[in-house]
Structure formats: C-alpha cells, structure tokens
Design an enzyme around this catalytic site. Structure first.
Site, PDB file in Angstrom:
ATOM      1  N   ASP A 280     -10.386  -5.840  13.682  1.00 40.40           N
ATOM      2  CA  ASP A 280      -8.328  -5.253  13.454  1.00 40.40           C
ATOM      3  C   ASP A 280      -8.054  -6.582  12.897  1.00 40.40           C
ATOM      4  O   ASP A 280      -7.679  -6.808  13.927  1.00 40.40           O
ATOM      5  CB  ASP A 280      -8.913  -4.273  14.351  1.00 40.40           C
ATOM      6  CG  ASP A 280      -7.586  -3.674  14.082  1.00 40.40           C
ATOM      7  OD1 ASP A 280      -7.685  -2.273  13.643  1.00 40.40           O
ATOM      8  OD2 ASP A 280      -6.255  -4.099  14.315  1.00 40.40           O
ATOM      9  N   ILE A 281      -7.365  -6.276  11.875  1.00 40.21           N
ATOM     10  CA  ILE A 281      -6.545  -6.986  11.164  1.00 40.21           C
ATOM     11  C   ILE A 281      -5.170  -6.605  12.128  1.00 40.21           C
ATOM     12  O   ILE A 281      -4.711  -6.026  11.987  1.00 40.21           O
ATOM     13  CB  ILE A 281      -5.875  -6.992   9.747  1.00 40.21           C
ATOM     14  CG1 ILE A 281      -7.942  -6.807   8.967  1.00 40.21           C
ATOM     15  CG2 ILE A 281      -5.210  -7.922   9.328  1.00 40.21           C
ATOM     16  CD1 ILE A 281      -7.233  -6.766   7.597  1.00 40.21           C
TER      17      ILE A 281
ATOM     18  N   GLU B 286      -7.545  -1.170   8.353  1.00 46.16           N
ATOM     19  CA  GLU B 286      -8.097  -2.229   7.993  1.00 46.16           C
ATOM     20  C   GLU B 286      -9.220  -2.709   9.018  1.00 46.16           C
ATOM     21  O   GLU B 286      -9.089  -3.778   9.745  1.00 46.16           O
ATOM     22  CB  GLU B 286      -6.849  -2.554   8.844  1.00 46.16           C
ATOM     23  CG  GLU B 286      -6.280  -2.237  10.284  1.00 46.16           C
ATOM     24  CD  GLU B 286      -5.575  -1.138  10.581  1.00 46.16           C
ATOM     25  OE1 GLU B 286      -4.883  -1.100  11.693  1.00 46.16           O
ATOM     26  OE2 GLU B 286      -5.444  -0.434   9.220  1.00 46.16           O
TER      27      GLU B 286
END
Length: 325
Positions: A203-204, A246
């Site tokens: 996950d960004i 994301e």
C-alpha cells in the site's frame, strides 16, 4: 451374419470406404446368382451396371460420407449373367470395432420407369457438374482462404479481449480478478507438494495526500510508475497485480518466508530511493506464506493483517503474518 439377416426379404451388402464388398446376404446372392466367395473382397463395381457405377461414385459415396446415410436411391445391379436389376437402395454408415462400414439394404423395384428417369436426370446433372467442377473448386479455394483469414482475425480478437479482461487499464498489471484466479491456480497446483507460496500486499503510504496536494493526474502517474517498478522487481514466475486503489499485490511461487521478506524489503527500498519528482514515496508491505490448511482467502487475510500492522507500526516497513502475535 446371423440367419435372420441372411434370409431377410431384402438384399443386404456391407462395404468399406474403398467400396470393397465385406459381406452380402443370401437373399442378394440369390438375386444376382453369385456365391459368397465370388463377391466377398471384390469391388462393388462388379455388381453395378456401367451407368450405376458413375451414379455410385458421384452420389452415393459422397452422400454416405457427408450425411452418414442414403435414403431411397435408385440404382441398377448386374447379375452374373449380365441381367440388369433396378433396385431401391437405403444405406447407413456405422462404426464397429473402430472401423467404418457402409451397410446397404437393396429392394428390387417393381416399377422401372421411375428408376430410368432418375438415371437420365442423374446423367444430365453429371454433365452439368463436370462443366461446373473447375469453377466450384476455385470458389471453394476462395472460401477456404476467406475462412482462414476470419479465423485468424477471431483468434487475434479473442486474445485482445482476454488481455483486456485480465489487465488493469491504468498500470498495465494484472487486475484483481486475474490475481484471484492466479492465486487459486497456484494453490491448486501446489496441493500436496512441498514448494511454498508467498503473497505480498503493498500500500502506498499517504496516497490520499498526494492526490489532494498534487491532483489526481499526479496520483495516476505515481500508480503507473509503481506498476512499472513492480514489473522490474518481479521474477519471471511472479504475478504482479493492482489489488485496488493504491494497493498492489505480488504472488511469489516457490518462495518461503525468508525469501519473501528479502523480496519485500528490496521492493520497499527501491520505492524509497526512487525519484518520484515532487514528493517522496514509500510503501508499507504485508507478507504471508502458505501454511497447511490455508486457502487463497486465508492467505490474503493474513497478508492483509500484516499490511495493517506495517501501516500501524509507522509505515514504510515490511511485516510477515507469522510474526504477529
């Protein structure tokens, strides 16, 4: 041949695809005044009149191969003494013992006129067919070429549709549906075997702030570059996918916990050190390795829990599910 068929009130003859007489009943032998040993193994032309030989080649044989049956065909047989016997022929194509047999029932005709008219019509049509033969062959060749072109176009279109159906449009990675199918396939292929499988969920960090600060176009560019980075870091057998928003995922076949953590850490460092332009980017990673009794659902759940542990632990780090209390 059983006795009932041998003495049936109609003639019976069985032919192979080379038109060789394999069997013939006593009713037809008596009608033609032959003995079994004189006809068995001989070509059917031996008992056909000259005109019927042409009729047989042009109509009977192609029809029995194409439709696997012939109904009410008028034809003439020739006795041993040369006498002509008009008959009504029904036939069917049957497979016995792995071989094809053309089984024919022959009914002597009481009315000859109808047979002669059919034979004359057949001769006329044969002449017309001979004149049209070259043209039909050419047309058939053109149709075959056109069909091959259409088939190739269809194969190409199906391949494009398949690619679109399993690819994320923004990043070019596999989509979530394809990821689920690939994970299921990998788990099924490894059932009962010793090779491990690991899954990374990524996950960004603070991605919403990137969108809010720099706009969604910048956010899309970050997602695209993240997809390219994962492609570069993936091995040939790995499957990289956009998990949603994301979030990204990486299936790691034949990878245990130790190697999964090494790969995850390498990806995390690559992201951290990459040049993202206006803002630094980091990712949090959750890893899970298949254990006995795990399903694709439980493996994803473990990786998801490990991802949340990474984010709750300060982000920009890797956590393996087996290290959670």
């Amino acid at each position: 041949m059983d006795e009932q068929l041998d003495f049936a009130p109609c003639g019976y003859v069985s032919l192979n695809d080379e038109s060789t007489i394999l069997d013939i009943n006593k009713t037809l032998l008596g009608l033609l005044d032959y003995k079994l040993q004189e006809l068995q193994g001989q070509h059917i032309n031996l008992i056909l009149t000259h005109a019927s030989q042409t009729f047989y080649q042009l109509y009977f044989f192609p029809m029995i191969r194409l439709q696997e049956k012939v109904d009410a065909m008028y034809i003439a047989l020739k006795t041993k003494s040369g006498q002509e016997i008009p008959i009504l022929l029904n036939a069917s194509r049957n497979k016995r013992g792995g071989k094809f047999f053309n089984d024919c029932a022959c009914f002597p005709m009481k009315e000859r006129y109808e047979y002669e008219q059919a034979l004359l019509a057949a001769k006329k049509e044969t002449d017309q067919r001979n004149q049209m033969k070259k043209k039909q062959i050419e047309e058939l060749g053109m149709l075959r070429n056109e069909l091959e072109c259409k088939q190739n176009e269809l194969l190409e279109l199906n391949e494009k549709l398949r690619t679109l159906a399993e690819t994320d449009g923004l990043t070019g990675l596999k989509n979530r549906r394809c990821l689920q199918e690939s994970l299921t396939l990998n788990l099924n292929s490894q059932a009962g075997q010793l090779q491990p499988i690991s899954l990374l969920l990524m996950d960004i960090d603070y991605f919403k702030e990137i969108n809010d600060t720099y706009g969604h176009m910048t956010g899309d560019r970050v997602l695209q570059e993240m997809g390219q980075l994962l492609e570069e870091e993936s091995r040939k057998e790995d499957i990289a996918a956009r998990y949603g928003g994301e979030e990204f995922a990486l299936i790691l076949p034949n990878t245990d916990k130790s190697d999964a953590l090494k790969i995850a850490e390498r990806i995390r460092l690559h992201v951290e050190k990459a040049n993202w332009g206006k803002s630094a980017i980091t990712i949090s990673i959750g890893a899970a390795t298949l254990q006995p009794g795990d399903t694709e659902s439980s493996l994803q759940s473990k990786a998801d829990n490990a991802l949340y542990a990474s984010k709750n632990g300060g982000r920009n780090q890797v956590t393996h599910a087996s290290d959670l209390t």
